[in-house]
Write a protein that holds these residues in place. Structure first.
Motif, PDB file in Angstrom:
ATOM      1  N   ALA A  53      35.224  40.382  44.241  1.00 27.45           N
ATOM      2  CA  ALA A  53      36.462  41.165  44.245  1.00 27.45           C
ATOM      3  C   ALA A  53      36.968  41.385  45.659  1.00 27.45           C
ATOM      4  CB  ALA A  53      36.232  42.503  43.536  1.00 27.45           C
ATOM      5  N   TYR A  54      36.061  41.665  46.569  1.00 30.85           N
ATOM      6  CA  TYR A  54      36.479  41.867  47.958  1.00 30.85           C
ATOM      7  C   TYR A  54      36.851  40.538  48.601  1.00 30.85           C
ATOM      8  CZ  TYR A  54      36.376  43.063  52.895  1.00 30.85           C
ATOM      9  OH  TYR A  54      36.711  43.221  54.214  1.00 30.85           O
ATOM     10  N   VAL A  55      35.977  39.551  48.497  1.00 28.20           N
ATOM     11  CA  VAL A  55      36.181  38.271  49.184  1.00 28.20           C
ATOM     12  C   VAL A  55      37.469  37.601  48.708  1.00 28.20           C
ATOM     13  CG1 VAL A  55      35.243  35.950  49.493  1.00 28.20           C
ATOM     14  CG2 VAL A  55      33.726  37.933  49.629  1.00 28.20           C
ATOM     15  N   GLU A  56      37.638  37.488  47.404  1.00 30.75           N
ATOM     16  CA  GLU A  56      38.830  36.836  46.869  1.00 30.75           C
ATOM     17  C   GLU A  56      40.031  37.774  46.849  1.00 30.75           C
ATOM     18  OE1 GLU A  56      38.990  33.836  46.681  1.00 30.75           O
ATOM     19  OE2 GLU A  56      36.966  33.075  46.334  1.00 30.75           O
ATOM     20  N   GLY A  57      39.767  39.065  46.695  1.00 30.12           N
ATOM     21  CA  GLY A  57      40.858  40.030  46.773  1.00 30.12           C
ATOM     22  C   GLY A  57      41.501  40.022  48.147  1.00 30.12           C
ATOM     23  N   TRP A  58      40.673  39.956  49.197  1.00 38.35           N
ATOM     24  CA  TRP A  58      41.230  39.876  50.547  1.00 38.35           C
ATOM     25  C   TRP A  58      42.046  38.599  50.717  1.00 38.35           C
ATOM     26  CZ3 TRP A  58      42.779  42.164  54.734  1.00 38.35           C
ATOM     27  CH2 TRP A  58      43.148  41.359  55.821  1.00 38.35           C
ATOM     28  N   ALA A  59      41.530  37.480  50.260  1.00 36.72           N
ATOM     29  CA  ALA A  59      42.236  36.215  50.441  1.00 36.72           C
ATOM     30  C   ALA A  59      43.586  36.230  49.727  1.00 36.72           C
ATOM     31  CB  ALA A  59      41.376  35.062  49.940  1.00 36.72           C
ATOM     32  N   LEU A  60      43.643  36.833  48.558  1.00 30.49           N
ATOM     33  CA  LEU A  60      44.918  36.933  47.842  1.00 30.49           C
ATOM     34  C   LEU A  60      45.849  37.917  48.543  1.00 30.49           C
ATOM     35  CD1 LEU A  60      46.782  36.258  45.541  1.00 30.49           C
ATOM     36  CD2 LEU A  60      45.500  37.822  44.066  1.00 30.49           C
ATOM     37  N   ALA A 120      42.854  42.202  45.054  1.00 34.01           N
ATOM     38  CA  ALA A 120      44.094  42.256  45.824  1.00 34.01           C
ATOM     39  C   ALA A 120      44.916  43.483  45.466  1.00 34.01           C
ATOM     40  CB  ALA A 120      44.914  40.993  45.587  1.00 34.01           C
ATOM     41  N   LEU A 121      45.016  43.788  44.175  1.00 32.66           N
ATOM     42  CA  LEU A 121      45.765  44.980  43.765  1.00 32.66           C
ATOM     43  C   LEU A 121      45.150  46.240  44.361  1.00 32.66           C
ATOM     44  CD1 LEU A 121      46.526  44.167  40.010  1.00 32.66           C
ATOM     45  CD2 LEU A 121      48.177  44.294  41.893  1.00 32.66           C
ATOM     46  N   THR A 122      43.826  46.267  44.468  1.00 28.09           N
ATOM     47  CA  THR A 122      43.167  47.419  45.071  1.00 28.09           C
ATOM     48  C   THR A 122      43.526  47.537  46.547  1.00 28.09           C
ATOM     49  OG1 THR A 122      41.323  47.227  43.520  1.00 28.09           O
ATOM     50  CG2 THR A 122      40.938  48.519  45.515  1.00 28.09           C
ATOM     51  N   ILE A 123      43.450  46.444  47.302  1.00 26.65           N
ATOM     52  CA  ILE A 123      43.786  46.487  48.731  1.00 26.65           C
ATOM     53  C   ILE A 123      45.259  46.828  48.937  1.00 26.65           C
ATOM     54  CG2 ILE A 123      43.887  45.124  50.859  1.00 26.65           C
ATOM     55  CD1 ILE A 123      41.490  43.515  49.792  1.00 26.65           C
ATOM     56  N   GLN A 124      46.138  46.255  48.131  1.00 25.86           N
ATOM     57  CA  GLN A 124      47.559  46.574  48.243  1.00 25.86           C
ATOM     58  C   GLN A 124      47.820  48.051  47.952  1.00 25.86           C
ATOM     59  OE1 GLN A 124      48.507  43.083  45.632  1.00 25.86           O
ATOM     60  NE2 GLN A 124      50.292  42.891  46.950  1.00 25.86           N
ATOM     61  N   LEU A 127      38.795  36.608  37.646  1.00 20.62           N
ATOM     62  CA  LEU A 127      39.405  37.931  37.515  1.00 20.62           C
ATOM     63  C   LEU A 127      39.423  38.680  38.840  1.00 20.62           C
ATOM     64  CD1 LEU A 127      37.652  39.164  34.239  1.00 20.62           C
ATOM     65  CD2 LEU A 127      39.793  37.877  34.456  1.00 20.62           C
ATOM     66  N   ALA A 128      38.493  38.353  39.719  1.00 22.21           N
ATOM     67  CA  ALA A 128      38.280  39.147  40.922  1.00 22.21           C
ATOM     68  C   ALA A 128      39.465  39.089  41.876  1.00 22.21           C
ATOM     69  CB  ALA A 128      37.015  38.671  41.631  1.00 22.21           C
ATOM     70  N   TYR A 129      40.170  37.969  41.924  1.00 23.59           N
ATOM     71  CA  TYR A 129      41.247  37.794  42.884  1.00 23.59           C
ATOM     72  C   TYR A 129      42.300  38.900  42.741  1.00 23.59           C
ATOM     73  CZ  TYR A 129      39.439  32.996  43.319  1.00 23.59           C
ATOM     74  OH  TYR A 129      38.646  31.894  43.524  1.00 23.59           O
ATOM     75  N   LYS A 130      42.861  38.982  41.566  1.00 30.27           N
ATOM     76  CA  LYS A 130      43.965  39.917  41.348  1.00 30.27           C
ATOM     77  C   LYS A 130      43.478  41.359  41.362  1.00 30.27           C
ATOM     78  CE  LYS A 130      48.392  40.298  40.599  1.00 30.27           C
ATOM     79  NZ  LYS A 130      49.311  39.967  41.699  1.00 30.27           N
ATOM     80  N   ILE A 131      42.334  41.620  40.777  1.00 29.47           N
ATOM     81  CA  ILE A 131      41.809  42.983  40.762  1.00 29.47           C
ATOM     82  C   ILE A 131      41.547  43.456  42.190  1.00 29.47           C
ATOM     83  CG2 ILE A 131      39.902  44.457  40.033  1.00 29.47           C
ATOM     84  CD1 ILE A 131      41.738  43.615  37.735  1.00 29.47           C
ATOM     85  N   PRO A 171      44.976  34.060  57.456  1.00 30.69           N
ATOM     86  CA  PRO A 171      43.886  35.006  57.722  1.00 30.69           C
ATOM     87  C   PRO A 171      43.041  35.334  56.494  1.00 30.69           C
ATOM     88  CG  PRO A 171      45.870  36.243  57.304  1.00 30.69           C
ATOM     89  CD  PRO A 171      46.239  34.781  57.129  1.00 30.69           C
ATOM     90  N   GLY A 172      42.924  34.394  55.568  1.00 25.46           N
ATOM     91  CA  GLY A 172      42.197  34.651  54.331  1.00 25.46           C
ATOM     92  C   GLY A 172      40.698  34.543  54.502  1.00 25.46           C
ATOM     93  N   HIS A 173      40.094  33.585  53.831  1.00 22.58           N
ATOM     94  CA  HIS A 173      38.634  33.493  53.846  1.00 22.58           C
ATOM     95  C   HIS A 173      38.067  33.301  55.255  1.00 22.58           C
ATOM     96  CE1 HIS A 173      38.111  33.759  49.637  1.00 22.58           C
ATOM     97  NE2 HIS A 173      38.609  32.582  49.320  1.00 22.58           N
TER      98      HIS A 173
END
Length: 608
Positions: A466-473, A557-561, A551-555, A440-442
């Motif tokens: 940050a949102y797009v890649e953060g969600w995917a992570l 994802a950590l926010t959504i988590q 950098l956006a992936y982890k930043i 359910p990523g991208h």
């Protein structure tokens, strides 16, 4: 060029720049369709509509990706002073119009839209500041971000451009002429950079030369540009087939290939000797200022390189502890680095063939489909196709990627897996890669947004990294709930991919802020993960080419988590992951601060 154009030039979304749900998109967007509109809402929607129309006219390829064929005979005036001036003027005018709308009179979803639009246009405007433009416009192409990598697939009949009618074939020939002009414009911008002292790296420049050599080595009849002439629609007349066959061959041989040769020869003879040795922005004139700007734009948060680096180091340590636990669980008698090497080299973790790799992804997709309704109340209408990366770009492409479909589902979303150098492709990370790039990523994030007609177009089709890649992570963490990660090696693959995103915080900032070398960055990634050297090299060269994007992936994802943990703690038994995921997904891509405000409001409403 600004961040929006940088993304457009590489994927033209692209981010880029994507069977069993019950809730409708409009319901999930939270504003009832029958609610009366205030004058402020009417003004806001009119602004959004006009902004979108104007943007599609200035950026015709964006329209084509959405299935809008009004400007399909054009690529756009990218890289011209007139283009940049028009984009800047549009951002200024739209922000002025937005300021004249009373936000307090708007409904909940419209307030979110107001905030996202304001953030987006202010961010775009920052990119047109003279000091930023001087550092970006003169570096129009590298091996990861450039029309020379995007356009072959786009024009091949396998990309977003349709090839169903005579007009479609005519439009493609017209776009070819603009593409040739764009290549020559890029040479001009590179020359400006040579004069100002703002230049690309020798590494990225050589990679572009290699990409061009690879394409030029193909016979014109074997080029992706000629491919539409090998697959005419059945209703084409013999005369049209003969005419287009000749025209397409001439376009490749007499227009596109000579333009490629001009760019290659210029880069090899004039530019490469004067390109910079240091791979990080810290070595480029004005680079530190540019990196600060890119970090904030990519993460949508006011972060600095030093704090991102330290966060990365702490995440690497945490994930490494989890890897040690799995090493012990499977009974491997050796150190963690030795376990990495075992995973890299043992035959049990290799795909037997390209077909076997493909079939493995098909099987993963079926498992996810069987459980997806437990976590999501709305499923994209757009189908998801699994496809190998094309040979002409697989050498420098990522291990996996996603190309969005059309809102009406007529073109599917595509999960691309990379089978280049097959012995280097390990299988223990396949489940996680599919969750990230596919479902359910991208696929979910992009498709659900663009299929949601209750949203303004910029929220349906736009996005921040940050949102797009953060969600995917974040989507990778749902593996167990979706019937995956039953094998300890696939769980290790999940940690390995999480480690990749944590290492990116360390390596990207190391390269661009601390002066790390390419080899230093590769060695760090090999020492802290089970990556192959091929993958680690491609990753590092990607960070060199597009600073801060990783950098956006982890930043994100950590926010959504963190927001999910907050909601679970506040709601207890009333927490439903399907509702949480709808809140995150069903209003499109949000800056992190806007997303947090939305989740806080949802929690408060649920508790009331």
């Amino acid at each position: 060029m600004n961040r929006t154009l940088l993304a457009a030039a590489s994927s033209l979304l692209a981010l880029s720049f994507t069977a069993a749900g019950a809730a409708t998109a409009q319901t999930a967007a939270s504003t009832p369709a029958a609610a009366p509109q205030s004058e402020a809402a009417r003004q806001l929607h009119a602004l959004f509509k006009q902004s979108d129309e104007d943007n599609l006219r200035r950026n015709p390829i964006g329209a084509l990706f959405r299935g809008d064929m009004r400007y399909a005979d054009r690529l756009g005036d990218y890289l011209t002073d007139e283009y940049f001036a028009a984009e800047k003027a549009a951002a200024e005018a739209e922000l002025a119009a937005l300021a004249g709308i009373d936000r307090a009179q708007l409904g909940e979803t419209d307030r979110i839209a107001y905030d996202v639009f304001k953030f987006s246009r202010e961010s775009d405007l920052e990119g047109f500041a003279p000091e930023i433009m001087a550092l970006t416009v003169v570096r129009p192409i590298n091996h990861f971000s450039g029309f020379h990598t995007f356009y072959p697939t786009f024009a091949s009949g396998e990309g977003a451009a349709p090839f169903k009618t005579v007009e479609d074939y005519e439009n493609n020939l017209k776009r070819h002429k603009e593409f040739v002009t764009l290549i020559d414009r890029a040479i001009g911008r590179f020359r400006e950079g040579l004069a100002s002292g703002v230049v690309e790296t020798k590494l990225t420049t050589q990679n572009v030369i290699d990409q061009l050599d690879l394409q030029l080595a193909q016979k014109p009849e074997e080029s992706p540009y000629y491919a539409p002439a090998l697959a005419f629609p059945e209703d084409f007349s013999d005369a049209d087939k003969a005419r287009f066959s000749a025209a397409y061959l001439a376009a490749v041989r007499d227009e596109i290939y000579p333009a490629y040769a001009r760019l290659r020869d210029f880069l090899k003879t004039d530019y490469l000797p004067r390109a910079r040795e240091g791979v990080g922005l810290v070595h480029m004139k004005g680079g530190e200022r540019l990196y600060d700007y890119l970090i904030e734009g990519t993460t949508t948060l006011p972060l600095k390189a030093g704090e991102v680096h330290e966060l990365g180091l702490s995440e690497v340590a945490r994930i490494k502890a989890g890897m040690e636990a799995i090493r012990q669980e499977v009974g491997f008698d050796g150190t963690l680095p030795e376990f990495f090497e075992h995973l890299r080299t043992d035959a049990q973790f290799k795909a037997a063939s390209r077909d076997a790799l493909r079939d493995g992804y098909y099987a993963i997709g079926k498992k996810v489909d069987a459980r997806i309704g437990e976590q999501f109340s709305t499923i994209p209408e757009s189908p998801l196709e699994i496809r190998a990366v094309e040979p002409f770009r697989e050498k420098t492409a990522a291990g996996g990627s996603y190309q969005s479909g059309t809102p009406d589902g007529s073109r599917p979303g595509i999960f691309y897996y990379n089978a280049y150098d097959l012995p280097s492709r390990t299988t223990y990370g396949m489940e996680t890669l599919y969750l990230h790039e596919g479902a359910p990523g991208h696929h979910f994030q992009i498709s659900l947004a663009q299929e949601n007609e209750a949203l303004p177009a910029f929220m349906r089709f736009g996005g921040n990294t940050a949102y797009v890649e953060g969600w995917a992570l974040y989507a990778e963490t749902l593996g167990e709930e979706l019937g995956l990660f039953t094998d300890p090696y696939q769980r290790f693959g999940h940690l390995d991919d999480e480690m990749l995103r944590a290492m990116r915080l360390v390596v990207d900032t190391g390269i661009h802020s601390k002066g790390w070398t390419r080899d230093q960055a590769i060695d760090y990634m090999l020492a802290n993960s089970g990556m192959s050297r091929t993958d680690a090299t491609a990753e590092v060269e990607r960070y060199i080419a597009i600073p801060s994007q990783a950098l956006a992936y982890k930043i994100g994802a950590l926010t959504i988590q963190r927001l999910r943990a907050k909601a679970e703690a506040a709601l207890g038994d009333r927490f439903d992951p399907r509702e949480f995921h709808a809140q995150v997904l069903m209003t499109g891509s949000l800056p992190m601060a806007v997303l947090e405000k939305k989740i806080d409001d949802w929690i408060a409403a649920k508790k009331a």
